[in-house]
Motif scaffolding. Structure first.
Motif: not given
Lengths: 354, 300, 501
Positions: A153, A155-156, A158-160, A162-163
């Motif tokens: 969770l 990297p997830v 961080l992706l959220v 970035t999104g």
């Protein structure tokens, strides 16, 4: 030659400090090679890293500032590990906390500071706890390894971020992937005039002391320690093992989330992609170097903060990479865990196989 | 439509290659009873050292060789900490990962990026047998047709694998049977680390051709999850890697679909990670962990 | 078959763990071509003695002679090369592997696994001794009887001539016992092998043993030809006689008018082996009910039912006259039942200090506004240390205490709750003499204060010394209940052997 481990019957007071010094020496030797390679003088570099920040008020307060998020993540990791819950997702939980805090901060215009400042911390805590809910439930109810799920969770999260920053939260003025600046009322006031040290540090210390108080003095704390040390014996004594683990996991996530809120409200004042430089992972280093003691983790957080600031000045002065600080921290972690084993056991080398 | 499916399959194979290689390494390691949380760091440092050596020598093969050497050294550190000293495997592995990543970034700064450059090589080309599906890297063919069957054979058929499984399941029994528990675990960790370093080397030496910060980006953690999902079996891990990679390839394709143009692509990027967690939630219950998983063996 | 030289001689073997003497100068002789039965309660030293022979433990003094030559056996590998094989109670099998893989394990090379040879060995053993095993099946999926055969096969494959079987029949049903004993007889008669059989079952010993030796408290108290001995004679050999040993009884006559504190009504646990069959027991306040029996006749299951970890298939559990609807450790603790389990390490948090372990199952009583009442805990701990003569400081981690002191801490915790009923299982197993005496006086003291005590013990002396009434278990049933004034070793022995009066 084969090693045998014999549990030491007693530990004189000097062995612990001696081993820490030895670990530091080994760390120095290993990292010195890398510093030399990068063209720096190891002794000078270490002076910049460990001594320089303590020689000026600016260096010292910047170290405290750098230690602030580590105070939160160190406490978060320590309390989870004490309960036998291997939360390696403090990074993701902290990032989730920054999202909650930013959302609150962007909508806090109308609140006075007395509401907005606690509010932004609470928002971070709730998001951090929510981020740790799924792994905690999977562990407590289905027995699924929390190490892997909490790690995944990270990297997830961080992706959220970035999104969000590339989408709805893109800065309305610059168009860069940074959020707008949060409401002024939600920002952490500076507590040491003339420096950047902010109220988040006070909250961090309070939370850590709270953990220390709870774990050492309260009944729930004894329950937590018993569950972490021997779940089977705890169950026989009628203690609720799964519930204790679940609650601790959520509290751990909440504390990490607060750390995220503290960064948003205290330093950055806006969400950025680089909001965390691995604070959650460093929290594992903090908690481990402190041998899971809360008071100790305050000290370790400060030391790592000093190394962070020091490695920047070393980098500027000697033009060695800033990442050298991270190298020193991780080598220190490895040498200290090895030293802890040697503190507990006497190693006898035997030549035969019998 | 056919084109889309063909592209999907081809991309799945490419994305799945490093995951499969890393998972194969973790299977061998965990079968001996040791968790290697250094997996992410080993992939990262091998990816870096491989391309660094290749760029200096001009030979991709030397790069590959150096990458595997890096993995072996890292494995040796982990083995010393977890097998010889009996350090907590979570802390030792994570510590190793943090160490390897920070050292790689530091050396990268020293050698390449201090003057704003970036290390690049002319990577291995894919080898085509006609059509996009059969236009793959040597690593991909190797992982599928050599690596996976080889690991299966090692674990299930070879004498070494028999010993690895014995020390991972019941080290006391293995010890009574005269099997050196510590030595066998060292061997398993080293062999496993070599596979992980191949996974890292694939990314820089073939897939991308350059090294950037955060290049592994959680692939090691995914491989770790795939091993649990795959219950330490090569076949099931391949299935898991295929599903993950298909979701990943699928989200890449989805970005091209106009209807999804407004969805931030980062959310799509998160999909595969969530898929792994869902996969674990569905099938990760009561999985048969190796009997001595996480337990150091000390004969008292 | 009747070689004059002893093939294996264990001479003056002594082994102590701290203050506890496990073996006190034991001498034992194994002749070729004989089945030598070892009798004695658990903890008498049978297993320790055999582990010494198999190289799993090293004796403090004494040595082993094989064919008259002193031989050092430092590891199971040494034992195997000396021709000694052992089937321990916990099998040394890798359960996730196949039978063939387990057989081939010891000889596996880097690449080669000689499964063909393993299959050949299995086939040969099947032909010669009737020891049939499916060579390609995974061990975990096999019934225990077949797993045991794999262990025997492993020993045979290593070329053993002396085979030690540690309570092999404890896990077997009647049919499997028959075929195991047949295998043992064939190994003796066809191969002239020497077999050590540790067992609690007199009928088996009566059937196959040539010699029988009895161990009690680490010493051989009898060693004699087994031929022609009856079950009853064997039991009296094992339990000793009243004339030979006097026990100071601190039992008292039960007051018939005291209230029933704990009761089992028609409790049955269906199991292939060792369940409970229609057990009804009552224990009154101020009474010690001893539960005696040869190991494995349902005592462990009885304790599990009473502690809430095993749910009976039929029947119910009553505490102070009230049925416990949903028995669990928590529910029984709440109802005022205290447990001292068979394995003290399972209930001890080793890395917590004594003072915290003492209150772990009674946290509510030391909680004030959510906080631990440290002063009350310290006081309670001081009292316990004084009263129970625990040699430890309050802040010492429980794991660093000796077995006896750890047991006293757990007993202090148990009685600190002032339970209405206490279940103590094997309370003095593995303790030194001083601790044993002290723990027994504690149990008697609790009884005198009005606690109802269920004392489950394989140590007959203990039961004779403490129990006001004795229930004897045989094959999961209560074979009989004797009052203190009618208890004799002979009478107990008969009930334990299943000889109905």
């Amino acid at each position: 030659m084969k090693p045998r481990f014999v549990l030491r019957a007693e530990n004189p007071w000097w062995r612990g400090p001696l081993l820490v010094v030895m670990a530091a020496i080994v760390t120095f030797v290993i990292t010195a090679a890398l510093i030399r390679w990068s063209g720096g003088n190891p002794v000078a570099a270490f002076r910049y890293m460990f001594v320089n920040p303590l020689q000026s008020k600016f260096g010292f307060t910047e170290s405290i500032l750098s230690a602030t998020p580590l105070v939160f993540t160190g406490a978060a990791v320590a309390i989870a590990f004490r309960a036998g819950y291997w939360n390696i997702g403090a990074e993701g939980q902290l990032l989730a906390g920054t999202i909650g805090a930013t959302w609150f901060g962007l909508h806090a215009e109308s609140f006075p500071a007395v509401v907005a400042v606690p509010g932004i911390l609470l928002a971070g805590a709730l998001c951090g706890a929510a981020w740790s809910l799924a792994p905690a439930l999977l562990r407590a109810r289905l027995g699924i390894d929390e190490v892997v799920t909490t790690l995944l969770l990270n990297p997830v999260a961080l992706l959220v971020i970035t999104g969000l920053l590339n989408g709805p939260w893109r800065n309305s003025e610059t168009g860069f992937p940074d959020s707008d600046v949060i409401a002024e009322s939600a920002m952490m006031p500076v507590v040491w005039p003339g420096t950047r040290v902010h109220l988040g540090l006070v909250f961090g210390i309070v939370v850590t002391l709270g953990c220390w108080w709870f774990v050492g003095r309260m009944t729930g704390g004894l329950r937590l320690r018993a569950v972490g040390l021997a779940p089977g014996a705890a169950r026989i004594a009628g203690l609720p093992v799964e519930r204790t683990m679940l609650t601790t996991a959520l509290v751990s996530g909440g504390i990490a989330g607060m750390g995220g809120a503290s960064e948003i409200a205290g330093v950055a004042h806006q969400l950025t992609i680089g909001i965390s430089s691995g604070f959650g992972y460093t929290g594992v280093i903090v908690a481990t170097l402190a041998a899971l003691s809360f008071i100790g983790s305050l000290v370790v957080a400060l030391i790592l903060g000093i190394i962070n600031v020091g490695s920047f000045s070393a980098s500027r002065a000697l033009s060695i990479p800033t990442t050298m600080g991270e190298v020193v921290q991780s080598v220190l972690l490895i040498t200290v865990v090895a030293a802890l084993v040697i503190q507990k056991y006497r190693i006898v080398w035997k030549s035969s196989d019998s | 439509m056919i084109d889309v499916i063909v592209d999907l399959v081809a991309a799945t194979l490419r994305i799945g290659t490093p995951l499969l290689l890393a998972a194969l390494g973790e299977i061998i390691t965990e079968r001996s009873g040791v968790l290697n949380l250094g997996i992410e760091g080993i992939m990262y440092s091998s990816a870096f050292s491989g391309i660094a050596a290749a760029s200096y020598t001009g030979s991709l093969w030397v790069g590959l060789f150096v990458a595997v050497g890096t993995g072996l050294v890292a494995g040796l550190i982990l083995a010393f900490l977890t097998v010889t000293l009996g350090v907590n495997q979570h802390v030792a592995g994570l510590g190793l990962t943090l160490f390897l990543i920070s050292v790689s970034n530091t050396v990268n700064r020293i050698l390449f990026t201090s003057d704003g450059g970036q290390v690049r090589v002319d990577p291995w080309k894919s080898i085509g047998f006609g059509g996009p599906i059969f236009d793959q890297y040597l690593f991909t063919y190797g992982a599928l047709f050599v690596g996976a069957p080889l690991v299966w054979w090692i674990v299930w058929r070879s004498g070494f694998g028999l010993r690895v499984r014995a020390v991972g399941e019941n080290p006391e029994a293995a010890d009574v049977a005269g099997i050196p528990v510590a030595r066998t675990r060292y061997q398993a960790i080293l062999l496993g680390s070599a596979f992980m370093s191949l996974a890292g080397a694939f990314i820089t030496l073939a897939y991308v051709g350059q090294f950037t910060i955060n290049i592994i980006n959680g692939r090691g953690w995914v491989a770790l999850a795939l091993v649990i999902f795959g219950r330490w079996n090569v076949g099931r891990c391949m299935l898991g890697a295929a599903i993950f990679s298909l979701v990943n390839a699928g989200q890449l394709q989805l970005r091209l679909v106009p209807a999804f143009a407004d969805v931030p692509f980062e959310l799509l990027l998160a999909l595969p990670f969530l898929a792994v967690i869902v996969g674990l939630a569905v099938s990760g219950r009561n999985v048969p962990y190796p009997g001595s998983y996480l337990k150091p063996y000390r004969r008292l | 078959m009747s070689s004059p030289t002893p093939s294996v001689l264990l001479k003056d073997i002594r082994k102590a763990y701290g203050a506890t003497v496990a073996l006190d100068g034991v001498t034992l002789e194994l002749k070729p071509g004989e089945v030598h039965a070892l009798l004695g309660e658990n903890g008498a030293g049978k297993t320790t003695l055999m582990k010494t022979l198999f190289g799993l433990t090293q004796p403090d003094t004494g040595h082993i002679e094989i064919g008259g030559v002193t031989t050092t056996i430092a590891s199971p590998r040494d034992a195997r090369s000396a021709g000694i094989g052992m089937v321990t109670q916990h099998f040394s099998l890798v359960k996730t592997m196949t039978v063939g893989e387990n057989l081939a394990l010891a000889e596996a090379g880097l690449i080669r696994v000689d499964l063909a040879k393993a299959r050949r060995i299995a086939q040969e053993a099947a032909d010669r001794y009737g020891l049939e095993v499916p060579a390609d099946a995974v061990v975990a999926g096999l019934p225990v009887a077949l797993q045991q055969r794999v262990e025997i096969l492993k020993a045979l494959a290593a070329g053993c001539r002396y085979l030690i079987l540690d309570e092999p029949t404890a896990v077997l049903g009647p049919k499997d016992v028959d075929s195991l004993l047949a295998v043992v007889e064939r190994l003796r008669d066809q191969e002239s092998m020497s077999v050590v059989l540790i067992s609690h079952k007199m009928k088996e010993i009566e059937r196959v043993a040539d010699r029988v030796s009895v161990l009690r408290r680490g010493a051989v108290v009898a060693s004699t030809t087994a031929k022609g001995m009856t079950t009853r004679e064997l039991v009296s050999l094992m339990v000793g006689s009243d004339a030979a040993e006097s026990v100071e009884r601190i039992a008292q006559a039960t007051r018939g008018d005291a209230a029933v504190a704990l009761a089992l009504r028609d409790v049955s646990v269906k199991r292939q082996l060792g369940g409970l069959d229609d057990v009804t027991l009552e224990v009154r306040e101020g009474e010690i009910l001893g539960v005696a029996g040869v190991s494995g006749n349902g005592q462990s299951e009885l304790v599990d039912v009473l502690s809430g970890t095993l749910r009976p298939d039929y029947g119910q559990l009553e505490v102070a006259g009230k049925v416990v609807v949903d028995p669990s450790p928590f529910a029984l603790l709440a109802a005022g039942v205290g447990i001292l389990g068979e394995d003290r390490h399972a209930s001890a948090v080793h890395h917590l200090p004594v003072v915290e372990n003492l209150v772990l199952d009674q946290l509510r009583s030391v909680t004030r506004l959510g906080h631990l009442d440290r002063a009350a805990m310290a006081e309670r701990c001081e009292t316990a240390i004084k009263e129970f003569e625990i040699k430890a400081t309050p802040s010492q981690h429980l794991g660093t205490l000796s077995g006896g002191n750890m047991q006293k801490v757990l007993l202090a915790r148990l009685f600190g709750r002032s339970p209405n009923a206490a279940i103590v299982s094997q309370p003095t197993r593995g303790l030194d003499i001083a601790s044993t005496r002290y723990v027994r006086s504690l149990i008697a003291g609790a009884r005198d204060k009005g606690t109802a005590v269920v004392l489950v013990s394989e140590d007959l002396d203990e039961v004779l010394e403490l129990a006001d009434r004795v229930a004897v278990m045989y094959r999961g049933r209560v074979a009989g209940i004797l009052h203190a004034n009618e208890v004799t070793r002979e009478r107990l022995g008969e009930l334990m052997a299943g000889v109905s009066a």
